[in-house]
Design a protein around this motif. Structure first.
Motif, PDB file in Angstrom:
ATOM      1  N   ILE A  11       0.850  -1.037   0.013  1.00 47.78           N
ATOM      2  CA  ILE A  11      -0.086   0.025   0.055  1.00 47.78           C
ATOM      3  C   ILE A  11       0.848   1.200   0.082  1.00 47.78           C
ATOM      4  O   ILE A  11       0.742   2.096  -0.806  1.00 47.78           O
ATOM      5  N   VAL A  12       2.004   1.193   0.675  1.00 47.82           N
ATOM      6  CA  VAL A  12       2.800   2.602   1.046  1.00 47.82           C
ATOM      7  C   VAL A  12       3.725   2.540  -0.153  1.00 47.82           C
ATOM      8  O   VAL A  12       3.626   3.667  -0.872  1.00 47.82           O
ATOM      9  N   LEU A  13       4.118   1.731  -0.628  1.00 51.73           N
ATOM     10  CA  LEU A  13       5.076   1.592  -1.825  1.00 51.73           C
ATOM     11  C   LEU A  13       4.293   2.125  -3.226  1.00 51.73           C
ATOM     12  O   LEU A  13       4.848   2.696  -4.168  1.00 51.73           O
ATOM     13  N   GLY A  14       3.224   1.305  -3.246  1.00 53.06           N
ATOM     14  CA  GLY A  14       2.171   1.874  -4.402  1.00 53.06           C
ATOM     15  C   GLY A  14       1.851   3.234  -4.516  1.00 53.06           C
ATOM     16  O   GLY A  14       1.945   3.888  -5.505  1.00 53.06           O
ATOM     17  N   SER A  15       1.449   3.611  -3.360  1.00 51.92           N
ATOM     18  CA  SER A  15       1.060   5.228  -3.179  1.00 51.92           C
ATOM     19  C   SER A  15       2.409   6.029  -3.443  1.00 51.92           C
ATOM     20  O   SER A  15       2.196   7.104  -3.959  1.00 51.92           O
ATOM     21  N   ILE A  16       3.618   5.677  -3.097  1.00 48.75           N
ATOM     22  CA  ILE A  16       4.629   6.309  -3.262  1.00 48.75           C
ATOM     23  C   ILE A  16       4.874   6.689  -4.973  1.00 48.75           C
ATOM     24  O   ILE A  16       5.494   7.859  -5.224  1.00 48.75           O
ATOM     25  N   VAL A  17       4.551   5.677  -5.489  1.00 51.75           N
ATOM     26  CA  VAL A  17       4.634   5.855  -7.080  1.00 51.75           C
ATOM     27  C   VAL A  17       3.723   7.080  -7.467  1.00 51.75           C
ATOM     28  O   VAL A  17       4.308   7.763  -8.535  1.00 51.75           O
ATOM     29  N   VAL A  18       2.745   7.237  -7.062  1.00 51.05           N
ATOM     30  CA  VAL A  18       1.740   8.316  -7.541  1.00 51.05           C
ATOM     31  C   VAL A  18       2.105   9.750  -6.726  1.00 51.05           C
ATOM     32  O   VAL A  18       2.400  10.609  -7.391  1.00 51.05           O
ATOM     33  N   PHE A  19       2.768   9.556  -5.499  1.00 47.28           N
ATOM     34  CA  PHE A  19       2.778  10.803  -4.690  1.00 47.28           C
ATOM     35  C   PHE A  19       4.301  11.388  -5.315  1.00 47.28           C
ATOM     36  O   PHE A  19       4.476  12.714  -5.436  1.00 47.28           O
ATOM     37  N   GLU A  20       5.284  10.666  -5.699  1.00 49.06           N
ATOM     38  CA  GLU A  20       6.610  11.027  -6.051  1.00 49.06           C
ATOM     39  C   GLU A  20       6.371  11.437  -7.757  1.00 49.06           C
ATOM     40  O   GLU A  20       7.327  12.374  -7.895  1.00 49.06           O
ATOM     41  N   LEU A  21       5.565  10.907  -8.396  1.00 52.05           N
ATOM     42  CA  LEU A  21       5.476  11.365  -9.812  1.00 52.05           C
ATOM     43  C   LEU A  21       4.496  12.560  -9.854  1.00 52.05           C
ATOM     44  O   LEU A  21       4.859  13.573 -10.612  1.00 52.05           O
ATOM     45  N   MET A  22       3.713  12.846  -9.144  1.00 49.83           N
ATOM     46  CA  MET A  22       2.742  13.926  -9.454  1.00 49.83           C
ATOM     47  C   MET A  22       3.100  14.928  -8.270  1.00 49.83           C
ATOM     48  O   MET A  22       3.001  16.032  -8.516  1.00 49.83           O
ATOM     49  N   GLY A  23       3.670  14.880  -6.917  1.00 50.27           N
ATOM     50  CA  GLY A  23       4.013  15.667  -5.925  1.00 50.27           C
ATOM     51  C   GLY A  23       4.770  16.793  -6.485  1.00 50.27           C
ATOM     52  O   GLY A  23       4.586  17.832  -6.157  1.00 50.27           O
ATOM     53  N   PRO A  24       6.115  16.619  -7.140  1.00 52.76           N
ATOM     54  CA  PRO A  24       6.668  17.763  -7.794  1.00 52.76           C
ATOM     55  C   PRO A  24       6.146  18.511  -8.670  1.00 52.76           C
ATOM     56  O   PRO A  24       6.292  19.644  -8.511  1.00 52.76           O
ATOM     57  N   LEU A  25       5.225  17.809  -9.519  1.00 50.30           N
ATOM     58  CA  LEU A  25       4.451  18.913 -10.343  1.00 50.30           C
ATOM     59  C   LEU A  25       3.597  19.696  -9.659  1.00 50.30           C
ATOM     60  O   LEU A  25       3.298  21.041  -9.861  1.00 50.30           O
ATOM     61  N   VAL A  26       2.703  19.300  -8.704  1.00 53.05           N
ATOM     62  CA  VAL A  26       1.938  19.934  -7.644  1.00 53.05           C
ATOM     63  C   VAL A  26       2.840  21.168  -6.730  1.00 53.05           C
ATOM     64  O   VAL A  26       2.342  22.228  -6.888  1.00 53.05           O
ATOM     65  N   THR A  27       3.855  20.335  -6.294  1.00 54.02           N
ATOM     66  CA  THR A  27       4.518  21.535  -5.390  1.00 54.02           C
ATOM     67  C   THR A  27       5.113  22.605  -6.369  1.00 54.02           C
ATOM     68  O   THR A  27       5.054  23.972  -6.043  1.00 54.02           O
ATOM     69  N   ARG A  28       5.706  22.328  -7.587  1.00 54.08           N
ATOM     70  CA  ARG A  28       6.103  23.594  -8.567  1.00 54.08           C
ATOM     71  C   ARG A  28       4.984  24.374  -8.836  1.00 54.08           C
ATOM     72  O   ARG A  28       5.108  25.734  -8.953  1.00 54.08           O
ATOM     73  N   ARG A  29       3.583  23.645  -9.098  1.00 54.51           N
ATOM     74  CA  ARG A  29       2.682  24.639  -9.295  1.00 54.51           C
ATOM     75  C   ARG A  29       2.258  25.657  -8.307  1.00 54.51           C
ATOM     76  O   ARG A  29       1.929  26.817  -8.477  1.00 54.51           O
ATOM     77  N   VAL A  30       2.158  25.185  -7.034  1.00 59.37           N
ATOM     78  CA  VAL A  30       1.976  25.916  -6.068  1.00 59.37           C
ATOM     79  C   VAL A  30       2.905  26.995  -5.774  1.00 59.37           C
ATOM     80  O   VAL A  30       2.728  28.194  -5.473  1.00 59.37           O
ATOM     81  N   LEU A  31       4.268  26.569  -6.170  1.00 57.87           N
ATOM     82  CA  LEU A  31       5.444  27.815  -5.598  1.00 57.87           C
ATOM     83  C   LEU A  31       5.087  28.798  -6.842  1.00 57.87           C
ATOM     84  O   LEU A  31       5.181  30.019  -6.640  1.00 57.87           O
ATOM     85  N   ARG A  32       4.837  28.469  -8.047  1.00 65.47           N
ATOM     86  CA  ARG A  32       4.790  29.576  -9.192  1.00 65.47           C
ATOM     87  C   ARG A  32       3.252  30.346  -9.153  1.00 65.47           C
ATOM     88  O   ARG A  32       3.401  31.466  -9.564  1.00 65.47           O
ATOM     89  N   SER A  33       2.336  29.741  -8.617  1.00 65.61           N
ATOM     90  CA  SER A  33       1.117  30.348  -8.458  1.00 65.61           C
ATOM     91  C   SER A  33       1.095  31.442  -7.123  1.00 65.61           C
ATOM     92  O   SER A  33       0.651  32.544  -7.291  1.00 65.61           O
ATOM     93  N   ALA A  34       1.980  30.998  -6.134  1.00 67.16           N
ATOM     94  CA  ALA A  34       2.375  32.098  -5.046  1.00 67.16           C
ATOM     95  C   ALA A  34       3.387  33.284  -5.616  1.00 67.16           C
ATOM     96  O   ALA A  34       3.446  34.292  -4.780  1.00 67.16           O
ATOM     97  N   GLY A  35       3.764  33.140  -6.992  1.00 67.78           N
ATOM     98  CA  GLY A  35       4.661  34.000  -7.213  1.00 67.78           C
ATOM     99  C   GLY A  35       6.200  34.115  -6.614  1.00 67.78           C
ATOM    100  O   GLY A  35       6.867  34.978  -6.749  1.00 67.78           O
ATOM    101  N   GLU A  36       6.445  33.040  -6.095  1.00 70.02           N
ATOM    102  CA  GLU A  36       7.766  32.795  -5.296  1.00 70.02           C
ATOM    103  C   GLU A  36       8.797  32.024  -6.067  1.00 70.02           C
ATOM    104  O   GLU A  36      10.079  31.924  -5.552  1.00 70.02           O
ATOM    105  N   ALA A  37       8.464  31.360  -7.248  1.00 73.28           N
ATOM    106  CA  ALA A  37       9.348  30.719  -7.953  1.00 73.28           C
ATOM    107  C   ALA A  37      10.353  31.676  -8.645  1.00 73.28           C
ATOM    108  O   ALA A  37      10.037  32.744  -9.350  1.00 73.28           O
ATOM    109  N   GLY A  38      11.647  31.630  -8.574  1.00 72.58           N
ATOM    110  CA  GLY A  38      12.669  32.291  -9.307  1.00 72.58           C
ATOM    111  C   GLY A  38      13.058  33.602  -8.540  1.00 72.58           C
ATOM    112  O   GLY A  38      13.724  34.455  -8.972  1.00 72.58           O
TER     113      GLY A  38
END
Length: 595
Positions: free
Chosen positions: A363-390
């Protein structure tokens, strides 16, 4: 074949860097690293790395994990956390509890054993340290959201490690896989006591021997060897590398603040290769077939964890103020990455409770596949929407233009005790007078003292009178607080000073710490105006270096009088300097004021 896996990592690392730069506009580079790792892993189409290679590389990734988690200590400085505690405490408390409880209840609703559900709830609260920090670094993000996210990641993982160490022994005993109370105690001792003890020992070694290392190259070598030894010792006792590295980072950041910045900066020079190696190996270690086996259990785990992180962070931020709701939801989204310590805790469960681990691991390792592939995309989107990227280091290069007016109009001088102040009073007033500036003298008393803030302490009165005799406009400020550095910075902003001049204990022997102390360090870091720091010998605070006595000696050489030093000399120098060639600012009717 020895070195085969390292050769592949080196070759594909270069390819990963190139591809990461090309697709950086669309996906974070760490997603490219993970994808390449999956392609070359045992379950990938190319199978360049097999399970035996992964075992060889696992020690390397443990060291990489220890290095990055050690850096998390930089975000756990008590003084920093204290200033943001009204937001960080409720936000992280609610998101931790909400995530763990929601995952536990959701798994129970679909028929999962309560012991398995409890372990899943504890592990679900974790946030992938390396994924979040790597995304923030690659986005060059800086700002309020970035600071809150990094501090929250650190607090989350500290809390999860502590809660797991306390709760798992009891879960182990309830599962029937512990041979007896001794097994339960042993697990707790390995996770908490042994791992924490190794971390403290590493911090003590850094504190005692780090100051003797002058070269940056030697310092980096010392830290790499220390991290390697620390990781090896933790693995030898079957402890938690995450707990050990967190404790070491916490110790260095809070017990030896004058050393922390230098050590953390040295480790940060290795961040790029650490991320590259860790995520390629992590990708190779991802088993895509886990997704097919977890089915409804994995889907429920992912949904419950997402709701707990985002909803809990939003609710926790709301308790700190309605204006923080958006900040809370963004923080929760940025905390979704799930790896690192989650993998380590899953392996720990499988080692000590094989039957329990066999049900938790998919269960944990299967979910990690999802969170590790999607997590960076979501985190980057959040940082950019907040205007803090760069925003990190994005400063506009100023044009060279010399000011035609006097730029230093007001100088702030923190005033401590007489022992340190009196020998330097003439020097300090000479400096202010030569600038033609006003002076703000600040004295900070601890709250335990009986002096009210509106009362002027004797040391401030002495400073004001000496300044008044020289015709220097003096404002005295008295504050009662434990946050000395914050009080100095606040006074500088309130009085709109142009320069801060303060003393700092100096290094007197090779093995002695550099004494870049907590107060001076924080004033330099937080102040918006220049800070001039002069050395004070901690062993002889009344001794003034020869450089302060040049004027007195040269004058006495002209008159044939003997030169003077020490406390008496400084007092005489103070008396003499009132009629020197320095042209102080003219006296005014309100030459001294007091707040």
């Amino acid at each position: 074949m020895p070195g085969y896996s390292l050769l592949i990592i080196a070759g594909l690392g270069g390819l990963a860097i190139a591809l990461g730069k090309i697709v950086h506009r669309f996906v974070p580079e760490i997603v490219v690293y993970l994808a390449l790792g999956i392609l070359i892993g045992p379950d990938g189409p190319f199978e360049l790395i097999n399970d035996a290679n992964l075992v060889e590389l696992r020690l390397l990734t443990e060291i990489a994990l220890a290095a990055i988690i050690f850096l998390i200590g930089d975000r756990l400085r008590i003084e920093d956390l204290r200033t943001r505690r009204r937001l960080l405490l409720p936000l992280n408390l609610v998101q931790l509890v909400a995530t763990a409880v929601l995952v536990f209840l959701a798994m129970r609703m679909i028929g999962v054993d309560p012991r398995v559900a409890a372990v899943l709830g504890l592990i679900a609260a974790e946030t992938g340290v390396l994924t979040v920090t790597a995304t923030i670094k690659q986005e060059r993000a800086a700002g309020r959201l970035t600071d809150v996210v990094l501090s929250s990641v650190a607090l989350t993982n500290v809390a999860v490690a502590a809660l797991f160490g306390l709760a798992f022994p009891f879960i182990l005993a309830a599962s029937g896989e512990a041979a007896g109370p001794s097994d339960t105690i042993r697990v707790f001792a390995q996770i908490v006591i042994a791992s924490g003890g190794i971390g403290v020992l590493a911090g003590v070694l850094i504190k005692n021997y780090g100051p003797a290392i002058e070269s940056s190259g030697d310092l980096l070598l010392f830290l790499v060897l220390l991290l390697t030894g620390m990781t090896g010792a933790t693995i030898a006792v079957d402890g938690s590398v995450v707990v050990t590295a967190l404790v070491a980072g916490l110790y260095v950041a809070n017990v030896t603040p004058w050393l922390a910045d230098r050590f953390f900066a040295a480790i940060r020079t290795l961040e790029a290769p650490i991320y590259l190696i860790f995520f390629i190996v992590a990708g190779a270690d991802i088993h895509l077939d886990e997704l097919a086996t977890v089915g409804i259990f994995g889907a429920v785990y992912v949904i419950a964890r997402t709701i707990g992180k985002v909803g809990g962070s939003t609710l926790g931020a709301l308790t700190a103020g309605v204006d923080n709701a958006n900040l809370g939801s963004r923080t929760g989204l940025a905390l979704l990455p799930h790896a690192g310590m989650a993998i380590a805790l899953t392996a720990f469960v499988s080692e000590f409770a094989p039957e329990l681990g066999a049900r938790v691991s998919p269960i944990v390792l299967g979910s990690i596949v999802v969170f590790e592939l999607m997590g960076p995309l979501v985190t980057r989107r959040v940082l950019r929407s907040a205007g803090e990227a760069g925003s990190a280091g994005a400063a506009v290069e100023p044009e060279l233009e010399l000011a035609r007016v006097r730029t230093v109009r007001k100088v702030l001088i923190p005033v401590g005790n007489r022992t340190v102040l009196v020998p330097r009073l003439a020097f300090l007033l000479d400096l202010v007078g030569s600038l033609g500036a006003d002076v703000v003298a600040v004295h900070v008393s601890y709250p335990t003292t009986d002096d009210p803030e509106d009362a002027e302490p004797d040391v401030l009165a002495m400073f004001r009178e000496a300044a008044e005799e020289r015709g220097i406009t003096c404002t005295t400020v008295h504050r009662r607080t434990e946050s000395v550095a914050r009080a100095i910075v606040d006074a500088a902003e309130a009085d709109e000073v142009d320069l801060i001049v303060m003393g700092e204990p100096a290094r007197t022997t090779l093995l002695e710490p550099t004494r870049w102390g907590l107060i001076s360090q924080r004033v330099v870091r937080d102040s918006r105006v220049p800070v001039l720091v002069y050395p004070v010998d901690p062993s002889h605070p009344d001794h003034v270096p020869d450089m302060y006595m040049h004027r007195s000696r040269s004058r006495r050489a002209d008159t044939g009088a003997p030169a003077v030093t020490g406390r008496a000399g400084s007092a005489q120098l103070e008396a003499e300097s009132s009629d020197t060639e320095v042209s102080p600012s003219p006296p005014t009717d309100d030459a001294s004021t007091r707040r």
